[in-house]
Design a protein around this motif. Sequence first.
Motif, short mmCIF file in Angstrom:
data_model
loop_
_atom_site.label_atom_id
_atom_site.label_comp_id
_atom_site.label_asym_id
_atom_site.label_seq_id
_atom_site.Cartn_x
_atom_site.Cartn_y
_atom_site.Cartn_z
N PHE A 22 20.70 2.14 1.73
CA PHE A 22 21.03 3.76 1.87
C PHE A 22 19.98 4.44 2.48
CE2 PHE A 22 24.37 2.14 -1.01
CZ PHE A 22 25.43 2.84 -0.38
N ALA A 23 18.68 4.20 2.26
CA ALA A 23 17.55 4.78 2.74
C ALA A 23 17.68 4.78 4.37
CB ALA A 23 16.09 4.45 2.36
N ILE A 24 17.70 3.37 4.78
CA ILE A 24 17.65 3.17 6.11
C ILE A 24 19.06 3.91 6.75
CG2 ILE A 24 17.91 1.33 8.06
CD1 ILE A 24 16.30 -0.52 5.93
N LYS A 25 20.06 3.76 6.36
CA LYS A 25 21.36 4.40 6.90
C LYS A 25 21.16 5.91 6.75
CE LYS A 25 26.13 4.62 6.01
NZ LYS A 25 26.36 6.27 6.20
N TRP A 26 20.43 6.45 5.77
CA TRP A 26 20.36 7.86 5.74
C TRP A 26 19.58 8.62 7.08
CZ3 TRP A 26 15.95 11.32 4.82
CH2 TRP A 26 16.12 12.39 4.48
N HIS A 27 18.17 7.58 7.19
CA HIS A 27 17.29 7.95 8.41
C HIS A 27 17.94 7.76 9.69
CE1 HIS A 27 14.27 7.93 5.21
NE2 HIS A 27 13.74 8.80 6.04
N TYR A 28 18.71 6.75 9.67
CA TYR A 28 19.59 6.55 11.04
C TYR A 28 20.72 7.49 11.33
CZ TYR A 28 22.51 4.12 14.38
OH TYR A 28 23.19 3.91 15.67
N ASP A 29 21.51 7.81 10.19
CA ASP A 29 22.16 9.06 10.69
C ASP A 29 21.59 10.52 10.83
OD1 ASP A 29 24.31 7.12 10.09
OD2 ASP A 29 24.78 7.89 7.95
N ARG A 30 20.36 10.68 9.96
CA ARG A 30 19.71 11.89 10.46
C ARG A 30 19.21 12.08 11.88
NH1 ARG A 30 16.33 15.40 6.23
NH2 ARG A 30 15.50 16.48 7.71
N GLY A 31 18.79 10.67 12.21
CA GLY A 31 18.24 10.88 13.74
C GLY A 31 19.03 11.11 14.68
N LYS A 32 20.44 10.41 14.36
CA LYS A 32 21.55 10.67 15.45
C LYS A 32 21.93 12.18 15.18
CE LYS A 32 25.18 7.94 15.44
NZ LYS A 32 26.29 7.21 14.91
#
Length: 84
Positions: A22-32
């Motif tokens: 979930f941390a990686i997913k959150w950072h990825y979504d935030r980057g997009k």
Amino acid sequence: MDWIPIVFVTFKVLVLGTGMFFAIKWHYDRGKKAQADRQDWEKERRAVLRAAAKVTAVFMLALLALGLLTHFLMKWIGLDLAFP
């Protein structure tokens, strides 16, 4: 007694793995989202800098007014303001 470390290590791996996912997913979504909001970020940055400049100017004017008020009050009371 030998099953306790197996259960706890398995639980720890599952919890940490889920947290990392979930941390990686959150950072990825935030980057997009950040790429889409880049222009809004620039406008917000300018607004924050403008507000900081205004606060700094008001603070400096208040500091100057307080210094002058103190100077004239001390002169009116009759304190010696001369440097040695």
